[in-house]
Design a protein around this motif. Structure first.
Motif, PDB file in Angstrom:
ATOM      1  N   ILE A   5       2.635  -1.377   1.900  1.00 13.18           N
ATOM      2  CA  ILE A   5       2.977  -1.526   0.482  1.00 13.18           C
ATOM      3  C   ILE A   5       2.593  -2.872  -0.118  1.00 13.18           C
ATOM      4  CG2 ILE A   5       4.904   0.103   0.627  1.00 13.18           C
ATOM      5  CD1 ILE A   5       6.798  -2.322   0.700  1.00 13.18           C
ATOM      6  N   SER A   6       2.067  -3.790   0.691  1.00 12.80           N
ATOM      7  CA  SER A   6       1.974  -5.157   0.183  1.00 12.80           C
ATOM      8  C   SER A   6       0.554  -5.668  -0.048  1.00 12.80           C
ATOM      9  CB  SER A   6       2.690  -6.107   1.152  1.00 12.80           C
ATOM     10  OG  SER A   6       2.056  -6.075   2.408  1.00 12.80           O
TER      11      SER A   6
ATOM     12  N   GLN B  17       1.235 -14.014   2.364  1.00 11.74           N
ATOM     13  CA  GLN B  17       0.810 -13.050   3.382  1.00 11.74           C
ATOM     14  C   GLN B  17       2.065 -12.477   4.026  1.00 11.74           C
ATOM     15  OE1 GLN B  17      -2.073 -14.149   6.362  1.00 11.74           O
ATOM     16  NE2 GLN B  17      -1.440 -12.446   7.661  1.00 11.74           N
ATOM     17  N   LEU B  18       1.941 -11.275   4.504  1.00 11.94           N
ATOM     18  CA  LEU B  18       3.077 -10.603   5.133  1.00 11.94           C
ATOM     19  C   LEU B  18       3.426 -11.239   6.476  1.00 11.94           C
ATOM     20  CD1 LEU B  18       4.864  -8.052   4.818  1.00 11.94           C
ATOM     21  CD2 LEU B  18       3.126  -6.829   6.111  1.00 11.94           C
TER      22      LEU B  18
ATOM     23  N   TYR C  92      12.457  -0.938   9.138  1.00  9.53           N
ATOM     24  CA  TYR C  92      11.979  -1.658   7.956  1.00  9.53           C
ATOM     25  C   TYR C  92      13.059  -2.583   7.378  1.00  9.53           C
ATOM     26  CZ  TYR C  92      10.250  -2.995   3.469  1.00  9.53           C
ATOM     27  OH  TYR C  92       9.882  -3.768   2.408  1.00  9.53           O
TER      28      TYR C  92
ATOM     29  N   ILE D 220      -0.638  -7.918  -3.217  1.00  9.02           N
ATOM     30  CA  ILE D 220      -0.033  -9.215  -3.583  1.00  9.02           C
ATOM     31  C   ILE D 220      -1.050 -10.353  -3.471  1.00  9.02           C
ATOM     32  CG2 ILE D 220       1.767 -10.864  -2.932  1.00  9.02           C
ATOM     33  CD1 ILE D 220       3.428  -8.352  -2.066  1.00  9.02           C
TER      34      ILE D 220
END
Ligand code: HOC
Length: 389
Positions: free
Chosen positions: A202-203, A164-165, A26, A206
């Motif tokens: 976790i995202s 966006q991730l 991570y 958003i």
């Protein structure tokens, strides 16, 4: 042992050996082929110094200010998520180290420790900033922002480079368990995809709908200075200035979002040029401050950014690696190393104070040449190895 650690790269090499795979994946992962994360660091290798001589550098003072707040060095601890993946005390280690060394910590929205824990853990006069991920539910965002202001946070850094991730494939190969000790409270425990790494888990809250016109709303809900974190070209820096913001962080999110995004230091040079030409601004500038993060491993990197016009530089991963490997003592050592590097390099540069670190002290003529630099340090080797697999 810790005494054998001589520079910030060393922490990364040791952390890679001792950290749990999931945590290493991570923290160290970056987008796609991890070209930008390497470029973030390599770009500093394309800037050279033009030192001045005989300037009485018996005493050097590298204290400075960030948004009007004192700092012992022109750096701050930038926001990074999931601090407890590396150590059970997580971001609290950074809060305490910031107090001890007189620098500023930017508290992350996605901290493993709660926001209040990190504010309560600070010393009475300690300055803290807050990094904000804007929630799809603006009522939640409003509550978080106003709570931060009430608790004495001095500036709000709104992250704008993550609608966006990015694909961090090292991280995606890991599972993020519901019971993971680093779980962040704000995201809720249900309806998240935990099968493809921590970042994805976790995202999901958003808001990709964030837009320039939302800034008026932010101005209406808080008096804190607003800074955009993740600006990547001069046009957006100019827009931020025209909108009356306090500054921008020239950042590509540690190479974790858009691969082939340019380094913060390169964007800095571009912004200084265009904001001067188009708005007559000179840098460093008290009213509109430019910050840089990404790839900073040496005081010389920071001094290059200062010479080019940055007010300060954010450092993230090295502190995570330092405490993941050695606990609080690691962060203490990392900051001591930076302190020593500042002292020595300012002497060698002929700059007794940070104000003496001026544009003429660097030759950045090759900064934008986009030569693929091959620095022989651990950051490069680490990622190169990954690319071989
Ligand atoms: C879509 C938003 O900042 C990281 C953290 C969290 C990611 C949020 C991405 O891992 O870089």
């Amino acid at each position: 042992s810790l005494s054998e650690i001589l520079n910030l790269h060393d922490f990364e090499s040791i952390a890679k050996e001792v950290m749990p795979v999931k945590a290493w994946a991570y923290y160290s992962s970056a987008a796609d082929d991890e070209i930008t994360i390497r470029e973030n660091h390599a770009a500093y290798h394309r800037i050279w110094f033009r030192p001045r001589i005989m300037r009485d550098v018996t005493n050097v003072d590298f204290s400075s200010t960030i948004l009007g707040h004192k700092t012992s060095m022109p750096i701050y601890i930038t926001a990074t998520a999931l601090g407890k993946l590396g150590h059970p005390d997580g971001e609290l280690i950074l809060t305490r180290a910031a107090a001890q060394h007189g620098i500023i910590q930017m508290i992350p929205t996605l901290a493993s420790c709660s926001f209040d824990e990190l504010v309560d853990g600070a010393q009475p006069e300690q300055v803290q900033f807050f990094q904000l991920y804007v929630n799809k539910d603006r009522a939640i965002t409003k509550r978080i922002v106003q709570h931060a202001e009430t608790r004495g946070i001095k500036a709000l850094f709104i992250t704008v480079d993550a609608p966006q991730l990015g694909r961090r494939e090292k991280d995606m190969r890991q599972k993020f368990e519901a019971e993971d000790p680093a779980e962040v409270s704000k995201t809720g425990k249900d309806n998240v995809d935990r099968s493809q790494g921590a970042a994805r888990a976790i995202s999901s809250f958003i808001d990709p709908g964030l837009k320039w016109s939302d800034l008026d709303w932010f101005k209406s809900i808080t008096k804190m200075p607003l800074i955009l974190k993740g600006v990547q070209c001069w046009e957006d820096a100019l827009e931020a200035y025209d909108q009356g913001l306090a500054g921008v962080v020239l950042s590509n999110h540690g190479g974790r979002q858009l691969d082939f995004a340019r380094s913060g230091i390169e964007i800095l040079a571009e912004c200084v040029k265009h904001l001067k030409e188009k708005r007559g601004l000179t840098f460093p500038n008290e009213k509109f401050q430019l910050f840089v993060d990404g790839g900073v491993r040496r005081a010389t990197d920071v001094l290059k950014a200062i010479a080019l016009g940055a007010s300060a530089v954010g450092i993230g991963r090295p502190f995570l690696y330092a405490y993941s490997a050695y606990g609080p003592d690691g962060v203490d050592r990392a900051l001591q190393i930076l302190h020593d590097e500042f002292e020595m390099n300012m002497r060698l540069l002929g700059a007794p104070t940070i104000k003496d670190v001026v544009r003429e002290m660097v030759d950045a003529s090759n900064l934008s040449s986009h030569v693929v630099a091959v620095p022989s340090d651990s950051l490069f080797n680490t990622n190169y190895e990954v690319m071989q697999h």
